[in-house]
Scaffold this motif. Sequence first.
Motif, PDB file in Angstrom:
ATOM      1  N   TYR A  65      33.367   5.990  14.373  1.00  0.00           N
ATOM      2  CA  TYR A  65      34.536   5.365  13.720  1.00  0.00           C
ATOM      3  C   TYR A  65      34.479   5.609  12.218  1.00  0.00           C
ATOM      4  O   TYR A  65      35.470   6.011  11.597  1.00  0.00           O
ATOM      5  N   ARG A  66      33.335   5.338  11.609  1.00  0.00           N
ATOM      6  CA  ARG A  66      33.180   5.515  10.162  1.00  0.00           C
ATOM      7  C   ARG A  66      33.355   6.983   9.768  1.00  0.00           C
ATOM      8  O   ARG A  66      34.016   7.292   8.786  1.00  0.00           O
ATOM      9  N   GLN A  67      32.770   7.878  10.544  1.00  0.00           N
ATOM     10  CA  GLN A  67      32.889   9.309  10.261  1.00  0.00           C
ATOM     11  C   GLN A  67      34.342   9.762  10.438  1.00  0.00           C
ATOM     12  O   GLN A  67      34.858  10.536   9.629  1.00  0.00           O
ATOM     13  N   ALA A  68      35.006   9.275  11.483  1.00  0.00           N
ATOM     14  CA  ALA A  68      36.410   9.638  11.706  1.00  0.00           C
ATOM     15  C   ALA A  68      37.281   9.173  10.549  1.00  0.00           C
ATOM     16  O   ALA A  68      38.175   9.904  10.108  1.00  0.00           O
ATOM     17  N   SER A  69      37.039   7.986  10.041  1.00  0.00           N
ATOM     18  CA  SER A  69      37.819   7.477   8.909  1.00  0.00           C
ATOM     19  C   SER A  69      37.675   8.393   7.701  1.00  0.00           C
ATOM     20  O   SER A  69      38.668   8.764   7.054  1.00  0.00           O
ATOM     21  N   PHE A  70      36.446   8.795   7.392  1.00  0.00           N
ATOM     22  CA  PHE A  70      36.203   9.700   6.279  1.00  0.00           C
ATOM     23  C   PHE A  70      36.866  11.061   6.522  1.00  0.00           C
ATOM     24  O   PHE A  70      37.545  11.602   5.642  1.00  0.00           O
ATOM     25  N   CYS A  71      36.696  11.595   7.730  1.00  0.00           N
ATOM     26  CA  CYS A  71      37.275  12.909   8.051  1.00  0.00           C
ATOM     27  C   CYS A  71      38.795  12.878   8.000  1.00  0.00           C
ATOM     28  O   CYS A  71      39.425  13.808   7.493  1.00  0.00           O
ATOM     29  N   TRP A  72      39.403  11.803   8.532  1.00  0.00           N
ATOM     30  CA  TRP A  72      40.860  11.695   8.456  1.00  0.00           C
ATOM     31  C   TRP A  72      41.326  11.718   7.004  1.00  0.00           C
ATOM     32  O   TRP A  72      42.313  12.385   6.673  1.00  0.00           O
ATOM     33  N   ALA A  73      40.659  10.987   6.132  1.00  0.00           N
ATOM     34  CA  ALA A  73      41.057  10.964   4.722  1.00  0.00           C
ATOM     35  C   ALA A  73      41.034  12.366   4.143  1.00  0.00           C
ATOM     36  O   ALA A  73      41.980  12.793   3.457  1.00  0.00           O
ATOM     37  N   ASP A  74      39.980  13.118   4.432  1.00  0.00           N
ATOM     38  CA  ASP A  74      39.877  14.474   3.906  1.00  0.00           C
ATOM     39  C   ASP A  74      40.908  15.403   4.542  1.00  0.00           C
ATOM     40  O   ASP A  74      41.551  16.201   3.856  1.00  0.00           O
ATOM     41  N   LEU A  75      41.097  15.293   5.842  1.00  0.00           N
ATOM     42  CA  LEU A  75      42.079  16.145   6.517  1.00  0.00           C
ATOM     43  C   LEU A  75      43.504  15.845   6.054  1.00  0.00           C
ATOM     44  O   LEU A  75      44.315  16.760   5.863  1.00  0.00           O
ATOM     45  N   LEU A  76      43.810  14.577   5.851  1.00  0.00           N
ATOM     46  CA  LEU A  76      45.149  14.215   5.372  1.00  0.00           C
ATOM     47  C   LEU A  76      45.369  14.716   3.951  1.00  0.00           C
ATOM     48  O   LEU A  76      46.482  15.114   3.589  1.00  0.00           O
ATOM     49  N   ARG A  77      44.318  14.736   3.137  1.00  0.00           N
ATOM     50  CA  ARG A  77      44.406  15.334   1.797  1.00  0.00           C
ATOM     51  C   ARG A  77      44.712  16.824   1.923  1.00  0.00           C
ATOM     52  O   ARG A  77      45.541  17.367   1.185  1.00  0.00           O
ATOM     53  N   GLN A  78      44.077  17.493   2.884  1.00  0.00           N
ATOM     54  CA  GLN A  78      44.338  18.911   3.098  1.00  0.00           C
ATOM     55  C   GLN A  78      45.766  19.144   3.603  1.00  0.00           C
ATOM     56  O   GLN A  78      46.411  20.136   3.237  1.00  0.00           O
ATOM     57  N   MET A  79      46.267  18.227   4.440  1.00  0.00           N
ATOM     58  CA  MET A  79      47.656  18.334   4.884  1.00  0.00           C
ATOM     59  C   MET A  79      48.595  18.219   3.689  1.00  0.00           C
ATOM     60  O   MET A  79      49.569  18.958   3.571  1.00  0.00           O
ATOM     61  N   LYS A  80      48.314  17.290   2.792  1.00  0.00           N
ATOM     62  CA  LYS A  80      49.115  17.102   1.583  1.00  0.00           C
ATOM     63  C   LYS A  80      49.113  18.381   0.737  1.00  0.00           C
ATOM     64  O   LYS A  80      50.165  18.837   0.283  1.00  0.00           O
ATOM     65  N   PRO A  89      52.489  22.577  17.145  1.00  0.00           N
ATOM     66  CA  PRO A  89      51.224  23.315  17.155  1.00  0.00           C
ATOM     67  C   PRO A  89      50.985  24.085  15.855  1.00  0.00           C
ATOM     68  O   PRO A  89      49.896  24.009  15.289  1.00  0.00           O
ATOM     69  N   GLU A  90      51.990  24.794  15.366  1.00  0.00           N
ATOM     70  CA  GLU A  90      51.812  25.560  14.129  1.00  0.00           C
ATOM     71  C   GLU A  90      51.479  24.645  12.963  1.00  0.00           C
ATOM     72  O   GLU A  90      50.573  24.922  12.171  1.00  0.00           O
ATOM     73  N   GLY A  91      52.190  23.531  12.862  1.00  0.00           N
ATOM     74  CA  GLY A  91      51.932  22.594  11.776  1.00  0.00           C
ATOM     75  C   GLY A  91      50.519  22.031  11.841  1.00  0.00           C
ATOM     76  O   GLY A  91      49.798  22.005  10.836  1.00  0.00           O
ATOM     77  N   LEU A  92      50.091  21.586  13.013  1.00  0.00           N
ATOM     78  CA  LEU A  92      48.743  21.027  13.173  1.00  0.00           C
ATOM     79  C   LEU A  92      47.660  22.068  12.897  1.00  0.00           C
ATOM     80  O   LEU A  92      46.632  21.755  12.296  1.00  0.00           O
ATOM     81  N   ASN A  93      47.899  23.307  13.314  1.00  0.00           N
ATOM     82  CA  ASN A  93      46.916  24.363  13.105  1.00  0.00           C
ATOM     83  C   ASN A  93      46.716  24.677  11.623  1.00  0.00           C
ATOM     84  O   ASN A  93      45.670  25.186  11.237  1.00  0.00           O
ATOM     85  N   ASN A  94      47.702  24.377  10.798  1.00  0.00           N
ATOM     86  CA  ASN A  94      47.600  24.676   9.371  1.00  0.00           C
ATOM     87  C   ASN A  94      46.748  23.683   8.594  1.00  0.00           C
ATOM     88  O   ASN A  94      46.393  23.952   7.450  1.00  0.00           O
ATOM     89  N   TRP A  95      46.406  22.550   9.187  1.00  0.00           N
ATOM     90  CA  TRP A  95      45.578  21.589   8.441  1.00  0.00           C
ATOM     91  C   TRP A  95      44.541  20.864   9.296  1.00  0.00           C
ATOM     92  O   TRP A  95      43.629  20.249   8.756  1.00  0.00           O
ATOM     93  N   TRP A  96      44.629  20.937  10.629  1.00  0.00           N
ATOM     94  CA  TRP A  96      43.686  20.168  11.448  1.00  0.00           C
ATOM     95  C   TRP A  96      43.035  21.008  12.532  1.00  0.00           C
ATOM     96  O   TRP A  96      41.842  21.276  12.483  1.00  0.00           O
ATOM     97  N   THR A  97      43.768  21.407  13.547  1.00  0.00           N
ATOM     98  CA  THR A  97      43.195  22.055  14.725  1.00  0.00           C
ATOM     99  C   THR A  97      42.973  23.546  14.513  1.00  0.00           C
ATOM    100  O   THR A  97      43.592  24.173  13.659  1.00  0.00           O
ATOM    101  N   LEU A  98      42.102  24.112  15.341  1.00  0.00           N
ATOM    102  CA  LEU A  98      41.928  25.553  15.375  1.00  0.00           C
ATOM    103  C   LEU A  98      43.109  26.167  16.114  1.00  0.00           C
ATOM    104  O   LEU A  98      43.717  27.128  15.662  1.00  0.00           O
TER     105      LEU A  98
END
Length: 142
Positions: A112-127, A24-33
Motif C-alpha cells: 500500500y505504501r509503495q503503491a501510494s509513492f509509485c502512483w504519485a510519481d506516475l501521475l507526475r509523469q502523466m502530467k 490503451p495508447e494513453g495509458l501506455n504513454n505514462w503507465w503500462t508497457l
Amino acid sequence: MFTIYHDFIINTSKEKVFEAVSTPEGLNNWWTLNSKGNPALGETFNLYFGEEYDWYTEITKFSKDKEIEFKTTIAMQEWLPTSFGFKLTEVKPSETYVRFYHKDWTEISQEYRQASFCWADLLRQMKQYLEKGIITPFEQRS
C-alpha cells in the motif's frame, strides 16, 4: 478498508486527460508497457507490465471525459479486490482538476505504501506527458 488519494491540476483539457487515463495508447504513454481494452462500462482491460505483471481490470464506472474506475480482477494478491479511478473537472478550457483514488486496500501494508509513492510519481509523469509531451521510457517508470 483504506484508500490512496492524489489530487492535482493538469494544464490541458479534460478530454485529453480522459484519453490518457482511459485508452490503451494513453495509458501506455505514462503507465503500462502495453495495455489493451475498450474504454466502456463493463469492459475488461489488460494492463501489461511484463510477464510477471500481466494484470486485468473491469471498468466499473464510466462517464466520458468525466470519470473512469477500474476494478482489479487479476493482479498481485494485495491489489485484489482494489479499484482505482479518476474524476475530472474542468477548471478552465485548458485546465483540469484530477481527483485520483485507489480504494479498498485491506490494510496499510508495505505494498500500500509503495503503491501510494509509485502512483504519485506516475501521475507526475502523466502530467509531464500531457503538458510537455514528455514520455518517460517504460523501463524508467516507477
